[in-house]
Design an enzyme around this catalytic site. Structure first.
Site, PDB file in Angstrom:
ATOM      1  N   LYS A 132       0.801  -1.226   0.000  1.00  0.00           N
ATOM      2  CA  LYS A 132       0.000   0.000   0.000  1.00  0.00           C
ATOM      3  C   LYS A 132       0.834   1.275   0.000  1.00  0.00           C
ATOM      4  O   LYS A 132       2.026   1.262   0.255  1.00  0.00           O
ATOM      5  CB  LYS A 132      -1.008  -0.036   1.147  1.00  0.00           C
ATOM      6  CG  LYS A 132      -2.190  -0.954   0.768  1.00  0.00           C
ATOM      7  CD  LYS A 132      -3.322  -0.940   1.733  1.00  0.00           C
ATOM      8  CE  LYS A 132      -4.426  -1.871   1.182  1.00  0.00           C
ATOM      9  NZ  LYS A 132      -5.410  -2.220   2.210  1.00  0.00           N
ATOM     10  N   ARG A 166      -3.647 -10.067   5.021  1.00  0.00           N
ATOM     11  CA  ARG A 166      -4.069 -10.183   3.621  1.00  0.00           C
ATOM     12  C   ARG A 166      -2.939  -9.656   2.748  1.00  0.00           C
ATOM     13  O   ARG A 166      -2.595  -8.481   2.832  1.00  0.00           O
ATOM     14  CB  ARG A 166      -5.350  -9.366   3.423  1.00  0.00           C
ATOM     15  CG  ARG A 166      -5.905  -9.379   2.019  1.00  0.00           C
ATOM     16  CD  ARG A 166      -7.150  -8.499   1.932  1.00  0.00           C
ATOM     17  NE  ARG A 166      -7.710  -8.513   0.595  1.00  0.00           N
ATOM     18  CZ  ARG A 166      -7.283  -7.741  -0.400  1.00  0.00           C
ATOM     19  NH1 ARG A 166      -6.290  -6.902  -0.202  1.00  0.00           N
ATOM     20  NH2 ARG A 166      -7.844  -7.814  -1.593  1.00  0.00           N
TER      21      ARG A 166
HETATM   22  N1  HH2 Z   1      -7.528  -3.872   0.907  1.00  0.00           N
HETATM   23  C1  HH2 Z   1      -7.915  -3.919  -0.395  1.00  0.00           C
HETATM   24  C2  HH2 Z   1      -8.971  -4.752  -0.775  1.00  0.00           C
HETATM   25  N2  HH2 Z   1      -9.619  -5.516   0.120  1.00  0.00           N
HETATM   26  N3  HH2 Z   1      -9.908  -6.269   2.345  1.00  0.00           N
HETATM   27  C3  HH2 Z   1      -9.565  -6.218   3.639  1.00  0.00           C
HETATM   28  N4  HH2 Z   1     -10.219  -6.966   4.535  1.00  0.00           N
HETATM   29  N5  HH2 Z   1      -8.537  -5.420   4.077  1.00  0.00           N
HETATM   30  C4  HH2 Z   1      -7.836  -4.615   3.219  1.00  0.00           C
HETATM   31  O1  HH2 Z   1      -6.933  -3.871   3.686  1.00  0.00           O
HETATM   32  C5  HH2 Z   1      -8.194  -4.633   1.830  1.00  0.00           C
HETATM   33  C6  HH2 Z   1      -9.252  -5.488   1.424  1.00  0.00           C
HETATM   34  C7  HH2 Z   1      -7.200  -3.102  -1.405  1.00  0.00           C
HETATM   35  O2  HH2 Z   1      -6.117  -3.775  -1.920  1.00  0.00           O
HETATM   36  P1  HH2 Z   1      -6.078  -4.626  -3.289  1.00  0.00           P
HETATM   37  O3  HH2 Z   1      -7.018  -5.756  -3.300  1.00  0.00           O
HETATM   38  O4  HH2 Z   1      -4.669  -5.001  -3.511  1.00  0.00           O
HETATM   39  O5  HH2 Z   1      -6.445  -3.556  -4.399  1.00  0.00           O
HETATM   40  P2  HH2 Z   1      -7.747  -3.151  -5.188  1.00  0.00           P
HETATM   41  O6  HH2 Z   1      -8.778  -2.655  -4.244  1.00  0.00           O
HETATM   42  O7  HH2 Z   1      -7.252  -2.068  -6.115  1.00  0.00           O
HETATM   43  O8  HH2 Z   1      -8.254  -4.357  -5.934  1.00  0.00           O
END
Ligand code: HH2
Length: 284
Positions: A227, A262
């Site tokens: 992040k 995660r």
């Molecule tokens: N962060 C993201 C998505 N889902 N779920 C939980 N429980 N906690 C988090 O911190 C979290 C999450 C965002 O990250 P990512 O999936 O890598 O990116 P994107 O939202 O662009 O798909």
């Protein structure tokens, strides 16, 4: 024991890792990598081989630079075939679905997912609690503010002097609402929502003060992987290269009470958390 399910269960004799499977064209660090179900399948094989305990499948990005909300139909088309394939390939593996929509949660649970990971903490779809309560799903309630399009921006990063206190109190409210709607308390995991409606200072503060969230009595999950705050602190601008910073943040979060993590990069996280856990020397 957390998240007992007919297909598997999860306990905390060690830190638990959720491996990220983004079937989205626009995720911030790995968008469009998994274009087909077979791509996703291979990715899941790898995450499990590297030590993931749960596979977290998401079909809607919340990326900081203008996430494009998608309809339930699009999300279902992306997510359900991947859930079905994962269940077929790896019976017994716990799958979570990263969605804010009850319709998507319901279908994914019917297809064999065991956990609903809602980055809105049940704020955006009031059918979510019922969908989870009926099926006995595990639930991750993540802290955020605003809607899908702006929850990963600073639009709602407006806190007073005690940002962690506000985050903990909003999560307590989310948990109370879920329980009132029939979700069993012992199925709930809480997540401070790193980078969601938070400037780096707020993300750092809530990680530093994680014991205040742990004090609500539920297992805590953190999602620091690749992040923005890690990029800012380490000077690594390419998200996929923020592995070392991610591992460092996860180890400190473990020490401050997080039990679920995660991540995109499972192997280095598994190795680091297992070593840190052994040094801590207590399975609690
Ligand atoms: N962060 C993201 C998505 N889902 N779920 C939980 N429980 N906690 C988090 O911190 C979290 C999450 C965002 O990250 P990512 O999936 O890598 O990116 P994107 O939202 O662009 O798909």
């Amino acid at each position: 024991m957390l998240w007992r399910h007919k297909l598997g269960s999860l306990s905390f004799e060690k830190p638990r890792i959720l491996g990220i499977v983004n079937v989205t064209p626009d995720s911030f660090s790995d968008g469009a990598r998994l274009a087909t179900v077979d791509d996703a399948r291979r990715h899941i094989d790898r995450l499990l081989a590297e030590g993931a305990d749960v596979i977290d499948v998401g079909g809607e990005s919340t990326r900081p630079q203008g996430a494009r909300p998608v309809g339930a139909d699009t999300e279902l088309r992306r997510v359900i075939p991947v859930v079905e394939a994962a269940v077929a390939d790896h019976p017994g593996v716990l799958l979570s679905v990263d969605t804010v929509k009850a319709a998507v949660a319901r279908e994914a649970l019917a297809a064999g997912a065991a956990i609903v990971n809602d980055v809105s903490g049940f704020r955006l779809d009031h059918g979510m609690a019922a969908a989870c309560a009926e099926s006995g799903a595990g639930v991750v309630l993540m802290h955020s503010r605003g809607d899908v399009a702006d929850m990963a921006t600073f639009a709602h990063a407006t806190y007073g002097a005690d940002s962690t206190g506000e985050i903990v109190s909003e999560l307590r409210h989310a948990m109370d609402g879920a329980v009132a709607a029939g979700v069993e308390t012992d199925r709930i995991v809480l997540d401070p929502g790193i980078g969601f409606s938070k400037r780096s200072e707020h993300s750092l503060a809530v990680l530093r003060e994680l014991p205040r969230l742990v004090a609500l009595g539920r297992p805590v999950l953190v999602g620091v992987s690749r992040k923005r705050f890690i990029g800012e602190l380490s000077g690594v601008s390419v998200p996929a290269e923020r592995v070392a910073g991610t591992v460092g943040a996860n180890v400190v979060a473990l020490e401050r009470g997080a039990r679920l993590f995660r991540v995109h990069d499972v192997r280095p996280t598994r190795e680091a958390l297992d070593v840190a856990w052994a040094i801590r020397g207590q399975a609690s």
